[in-house]
Scaffold this active site. Structure first.
Site, PDB file in Angstrom:
ATOM      1  CB  SER A 164       6.291  -6.064   7.372  1.00  0.00           C
ATOM      2  OG  SER A 164       5.496  -4.928   7.270  1.00  0.00           O
ATOM      3  CG  ASP A 171       4.331  -5.664  10.027  1.00  0.00           C
ATOM      4  OD1 ASP A 171       5.261  -5.913  10.828  1.00  0.00           O
ATOM      5  OD2 ASP A 171       3.754  -6.553   9.359  1.00  0.00           O
ATOM      6  NE  ARG A 181      -4.011  -1.183   2.667  1.00  0.00           N
ATOM      7  CZ  ARG A 181      -3.889  -2.127   3.582  1.00  0.00           C
ATOM      8  NH1 ARG A 181      -2.803  -2.202   4.318  1.00  0.00           N
ATOM      9  NH2 ARG A 181      -4.857  -2.981   3.770  1.00  0.00           N
TER      10      ARG A 181
HETATM   11  C1  BG6 Z   1      -1.841  -4.270   7.532  1.00  0.00           C
HETATM   12  C2  BG6 Z   1      -0.709  -3.329   7.886  1.00  0.00           C
HETATM   13  O1  BG6 Z   1      -3.059  -3.750   7.975  1.00  0.00           O
HETATM   14  O2  BG6 Z   1      -1.600  -5.521   8.130  1.00  0.00           O
HETATM   15  C3  BG6 Z   1       0.589  -3.930   7.386  1.00  0.00           C
HETATM   16  O3  BG6 Z   1      -0.916  -2.077   7.329  1.00  0.00           O
HETATM   17  C4  BG6 Z   1       0.770  -5.301   7.958  1.00  0.00           C
HETATM   18  O4  BG6 Z   1       1.656  -3.116   7.733  1.00  0.00           O
HETATM   19  C5  BG6 Z   1      -0.422  -6.145   7.660  1.00  0.00           C
HETATM   20  O5  BG6 Z   1       1.943  -5.895   7.443  1.00  0.00           O
HETATM   21  C6  BG6 Z   1      -0.296  -7.515   8.300  1.00  0.00           C
HETATM   22  O6  BG6 Z   1      -1.345  -8.349   7.923  1.00  0.00           O
HETATM   23  P1  BG6 Z   1      -1.324  -9.261   6.634  1.00  0.00           P
HETATM   24  O7  BG6 Z   1      -2.394 -10.198   6.892  1.00  0.00           O
HETATM   25  O8  BG6 Z   1      -1.617  -8.348   5.487  1.00  0.00           O
HETATM   26  O9  BG6 Z   1       0.034  -9.874   6.568  1.00  0.00           O
HETATM   27  C1  GLC Z   2       7.569 -11.513   9.608  1.00  0.00           C
HETATM   28  C2  GLC Z   2       8.602 -10.419   9.606  1.00  0.00           C
HETATM   29  C3  GLC Z   2       8.306  -9.384  10.649  1.00  0.00           C
HETATM   30  C4  GLC Z   2       6.892  -8.894  10.479  1.00  0.00           C
HETATM   31  C5  GLC Z   2       5.919 -10.045  10.498  1.00  0.00           C
HETATM   32  C6  GLC Z   2       4.475  -9.622  10.300  1.00  0.00           C
HETATM   33  O1  GLC Z   2       7.674 -12.197  10.792  1.00  0.00           O
HETATM   34  O2  GLC Z   2       9.877 -10.980   9.823  1.00  0.00           O
HETATM   35  O3  GLC Z   2       9.192  -8.312  10.558  1.00  0.00           O
HETATM   36  O4  GLC Z   2       6.596  -7.990  11.500  1.00  0.00           O
HETATM   37  O5  GLC Z   2       6.269 -10.964   9.499  1.00  0.00           O
HETATM   38  O6  GLC Z   2       4.259  -9.024   9.074  1.00  0.00           O
END
Ligand code: BG6
Ligand code: GLC
Ligand code: BG6
Ligand code: GLC
Length: 913
Positions: A595, A649, A531
């Protein structure tokens, strides 16, 4: 003028009436019994009071009554009532739905009931052997359902520990032992045949199932026979002694123990006490001793002795038969009380028992029997009223209609017992319409039905692998303390280099304080969506945040290609975004949610330690991702950007939630991956200089277990998943927990079950064998309470298998086990962080908020509730608010950027090495 004889008769009458008056209970007294029973039912269900409750409320691990789809051929044993039976039960499903049974009754001599455990089980196996010979079935290894009518503590349908013997049994070395083990050992000792022992059930449970096969409203089983007991279908959420909240489970109340804590002493008579003292288990089963066939005759005998001693009966002569324990069996009581019997016949019966009686004697004996059995029926009725009222309240109904399946010689043979029982229930539970159906076929049929279901999803070998995925609270507490040690290991300078949980400093030192403002761009890369956002934080009267978002694709060839291509792609998307939002000419500050695990020495630097999840672009590990992105932007030359901060994240999520709740000091993600960050005291972060204040630590808990620390709870499926992943040997905790892997875990289990012939009639389709065909979102759909089963059907059909109703239930069960395991594990690691925060603050109770995001947590219908509940159980000393991040981590990243923008240079701090 009253003659002396008449006076004597009058006084005799009065004395008898006075004695029997103790057995007559009025309505108010019965209501009190009902209410006390209710209290004890609740106490037995609750974790904190269970161990001291007199009504034990033992979980029976039967989750549903039969639905007509059961089929197969089973062996059943029925031990603990008047007769010991061995049976073969053949069940057909479908249009020709039927049950056929063949049985043989065997005697269990007294000396064996009260001999050694080995003798008892050898005798049982001897009888089975005889039966198999008789049926010509010695060479078939049949699944066995065992009705064992004694209180047992179960942890599974075939994990059954005898709590204590009741009724006439007292064999040594059995209490506290596993019934299945004892039977298996005896089979081995005999070494003649083998059996597959699948299920052990109480007779109440077997009876409920027998009756429920015909009447789906039957959700209660009652035995009024040698012993007295009830089971019923309870809501899982109320059974605190078993993990899990969904659906129902049958609970064996063991109400025979009611009163062991003295709560019904006011209605016990001296005769009840005498019977208790002369019994095999004095002090125990006090309610049973007032209500069941084994003891009613004894109470009668005690009263007769008393009346005789007082010269009111049998011409005052205590004869040998009267002194003999057990001579008044239920069948005599039943005969004596029969309305059709003339007094002369009563005298005949007494004569048979060796009691020489007059006509007056026989009248009195009949009255005594009547008083004792009437009280017994009333007490059972009061207890039953408590049960049906509880079920009605569980379901939030104005009115409940329910059926009780009943068995037992007292109920079946006694002329008045059942009527008095029903009248009492009607009177004491007016909001329930309770029907009673007699179990015609005994509990063996029910045991076979349970065996059929148990075999369907948890029998044989697969039971082990599904069971090893369920954790007790003790195991979770152990995992929690292991993780607590990992936290410490990662924080300390000496042990950090070898620590698996990296505890990365983030240089974020506080949550938003409400003064942030400005116009920012946030990138959010690494979750299921890439995003880009524009975040405008204004600060007129009140702080307000405006956000505009675009989602961009990250095709597989890009995330698995070269690093340069990946960052070119990110820069291209950013250019597109700025173009669309007409800000290409502005040099806005950028916050980058990235992340993945990054080592930071300041806010605007992030050296990627290792890729995780789906990413594997080359040439990025070991590099600063801010530099790589800057380089890609420069190369384009069509816009400028000022990357002020890289945040994980979890950190973005904590900051997003911190914006709304200042108590937020933990951020967790349960999505594609899983991870947590929290605010740690600077003085404990040995890797960063300075002792003042706090800093957010990105734990990277996904790597928990990479040093073998979780091998005892990992399964072969987890090992398979790891081997097939992009990063074998790494992120082992994440692979047991997060959305990227959960669907695959379920798929592997289904393949194994199908191979064993336990699912889809053994059919395996190419789709089922294809990696990635079963996704975590399917688990979420299948576990929906209403449409879950039809979703299962749809999803499985898409995999090319034609699932039966049984298959759908079994798949739902597998999904629940896998997702439940995930929530339990996260609860354990989160609980460790919470205790750490609490200890850091030196407070007796921690009040805190945890910010959460991630598709698994958000989409799965039960996940959040299970997680919250387990955390609260593991750390009752913490009051936790779970706050869902509604707007993703971008908003939080903007908050960090605002701070970095305002205080340039402050977002760094030297590493000590
Ligand atoms: C989103 C966040 O809502 O959730 C991201 O903005 C995050 O930063 C993500 O990595 C995690 O959830 P998923 O299910 O998309 O991996
Ligand atoms: C993985 C990444 C970590 C992140 C998580 C959730 O574990 O190594 O940095 O926070 O995924 O997205
Ligand atoms: C039988 C059931 O019909 O009733 C047994 O098959 C049960 O499982 C028994 O224990 C209870 O009645 P009684 O009177 O034999 O104790
Ligand atoms: C005893 C047993 C119980 C059984 C009942 C009826 O109360 O403890 O398990 O259900 O008798 O047989």
């Amino acid at each position: 003028m009253v003659t002396a004889v008449a006076q004597r008769l009058l006084s005799q009458r009065k004395q008898v009436d006075d004695t029997l008056a103790h057995f007559s209970l009025n309505r108010d007294q019965l209501r009190v019994v009902r209410d006390k029973m209710r209290v004890e039912l609740e106490r037995g269900l609750r974790k904190d009071s269970h161990s001291s409750a007199s009504v034990k409320m033992l979980p029976a691990f039967v989750f549903q009554t039969p639905d007509g789809t059961e089929r197969g051929k089973y062996l059943a044993l029925d031990l603990g009532g008047t007769n010991f039976r061995v049976l073969v039960v053949k069940i057909r499903s479908g249009i020709r739905k039927s049950v056929r049974m063949y049985n043989k009754i065997y005697a269990i001599p007294h000396e064996i009931m009260q001999g050694t455990g080995e003798e008892l089980f050898d005798h049982i196996v001897h009888c089975i052997s005889d039966f198999l010979d008789y049926m010509g079935m010695k060479n078939t290894r049949l699944p066995l359902g065992f009705t064992f009518s004694f209180p047992c503590r179960q942890t599974g349908i075939d994990k059954v520990n005898l709590v204590s013997w009741t009724k006439g049994f007292k064999a040594t070395d059995c209490e506290d032992h596993d019934v299945v083990d004892m039977l298996r050992d005896a089979i081995k000792r005999r070494n003649e045949f083998d059996l597959d022992i699948v299920a052990v059930v109480n007779d109440t449970v077997g009876t409920m199932m027998t009756c429920a096969y015909e009447d789906s409203k039957c959700e209660i089983g009652l035995i009024a026979g040698t012993g007295s007991n009830v089971c019923y279908m309870e809501d899982m959420r109320n059974i605190e002694t078993v993990e899990g909240d969904e659906g129902q489970m049958c609970v064996n109340t063991e109400w025979g123990g009611f009163g062991e804590n003295g709560c019904i002493e006011d209605i016990r008579t001296k005769f009840d006490r005498e019977v208790d003292e002369g019994s095999l288990n004095s002090g125990k089963q006090r309610f049973e001793k007032m209500t069941s066939g084994m003891y009613l005759g004894e109470i009668v005998r005690q009263i007769l002795i008393d009346l005789t001693k007082r010269g009111l009966l049998f011409r005052g002569r205590i004869t040998e038969p009267l002194k003999t324990r057990g001579i008044f069996e239920t069948k005599f009581l039943s005969q004596i009380e029969s309305d059709r019997l003339a007094l002369l016949q009563v005298r005949c019966i007494l004569q048979q028992l060796g009691l020489d009686s007059t006509c007056d004697d026989s009248i009195i004996v009949k009255e005594v029997c009547g008083a004792v059995s009437h009280r017994a029926a009333q007490l059972c009725g009061a207890g039953m009223a408590a049960i049906v009222e509880k079920i009605r309240e569980n379901r939030g109904l104005e009115h409940l209609e329910i059926t009780v399946g009943v068995d037992g010689t007292l109920y079946k043979l006694h002329p008045h017992f059942s009527r008095v029982l029903k009248d009492t229930v009607r009177d004491l539970a007016p909001k329930c319409t309770v029907s009673f159906v007699l179990s015609e076929d005994g509990s063996g049929k029910g045991a076979a039905l349970i065996t059929a279901v148990a075999r369907r999803y948890c029998g044989g070998a697969q039971q082990q692998y599904l069971y090893s995925m369920r954790f007790s609270d003790e195991t979770l507490l152990e995992i929690m303390s292991r993780f607590r040690r990992e936290l410490e290991k990662g924080l300390s300078q000496d042990t950090n280099p070898t620590a698996t949980v990296k505890m990365l400093p983030t240089f974020v030192r506080s949550i938003p304080d409400g003064t942030e403002k400005g116009d920012f761009i946030a990138l959010d890369l690494g979750g299921s969506n890439f995003r880009i956002l524009r975040v405008k934080v204004s600060h007129e009267k009140k702080q307000t945040v405006q956000m505009e978002t675009e989602i961009y694709d990250t095709p597989e060839d890009i995330i698995h290609g070269s690093g340069t291509r990946l960052f070119d792609h990110v820069a291209e998307c950013l250019g597109d975004f700025m173009e669309k939002h007409k800000i290409k000419d502005k040099k806005l500050p950028v916050g980058f949610t990235f992340s993945f695990p990054c080592a930071q020495t300041k806010l605007d630097e992030g050296i990627l330690l290792t890729w995780t999840k789906r990413f594997k672009a080359s040439g990025v590990e070991g590099m600063d991702v801010v530099k790589l992105l800057n380089k890609a932007i420069k190369k384009r030359g069509d816009y400028e950007a000022d990357i002020m901060a890289v945040v994980n994240d979890t950190v973005g999520t904590m900051m997003t939630c911190g914006f709304d709740d200042h108590r937020c000091e933990v951020g967790i993600i349960i999505g594609t991956g899983t991870n947590a960050c929290y605010m740690e005291e600077m003085r404990h972060i040995e890797l960063v200089e300075g002792d003042e204040g706090r800093m957010c630590i990105n734990t990277e808990w996904g790597a928990f277990g990479d040093d073998g620390m979780l091998e005892d709870i990992r399964t072969d499926f987890d090992r398979d998943i790891d081997r097939g992943s992009l990063n074998p040997g790494k992120q082992l905790f994440e692979k047991m927990v997060s959305g990227m892997y959960m669907g695959e875990l379920v798929r592997l289990i289904l393949v194994k079950m199908a191979r064993e012939g336990l699912l889809f009639e053994g059919r395996i389709t190419p789709e089922l064998l294809t990696k990635g065909k079963f996704e975590t979102k399917h688990i979420s759909a299948i576990e929906k309470s209403k449409e879950g089963l039809s979703k299962a059907k749809e999803i499985l059909a898409r995999l090319g298998v034609e699932p039966s109703a049984d298959d759908c239930i079994a798949v739902q069960h597998v999904c629940a086990i896998v997702s439940f395991r995930s929530a339990s594990l996260v609860a354990a690691t989160l609980a460790a962080i919470l205790t750490r925060l609490k200890d850091n603050k030196h407070v007796p109770r921690l009040k805190t908020t945890v910010g959460i995001d991630g598709s698994l947590y958000k989409m799965h219908p039960q996940y959040a509730r299970r997680l919250h509940k387990t955390v609260r159980r593991l750390v009752p000393e913490c009051d936790v608010r779970f706050l869902l991040s509604e707007s993703g981590s971008g908003k939080g990243a903007a908050m960090v950027t605002a701070w970095a923008y305002r205080f340039p240079g402050l977002g760094s701090g030297r590493h000590k090495f």
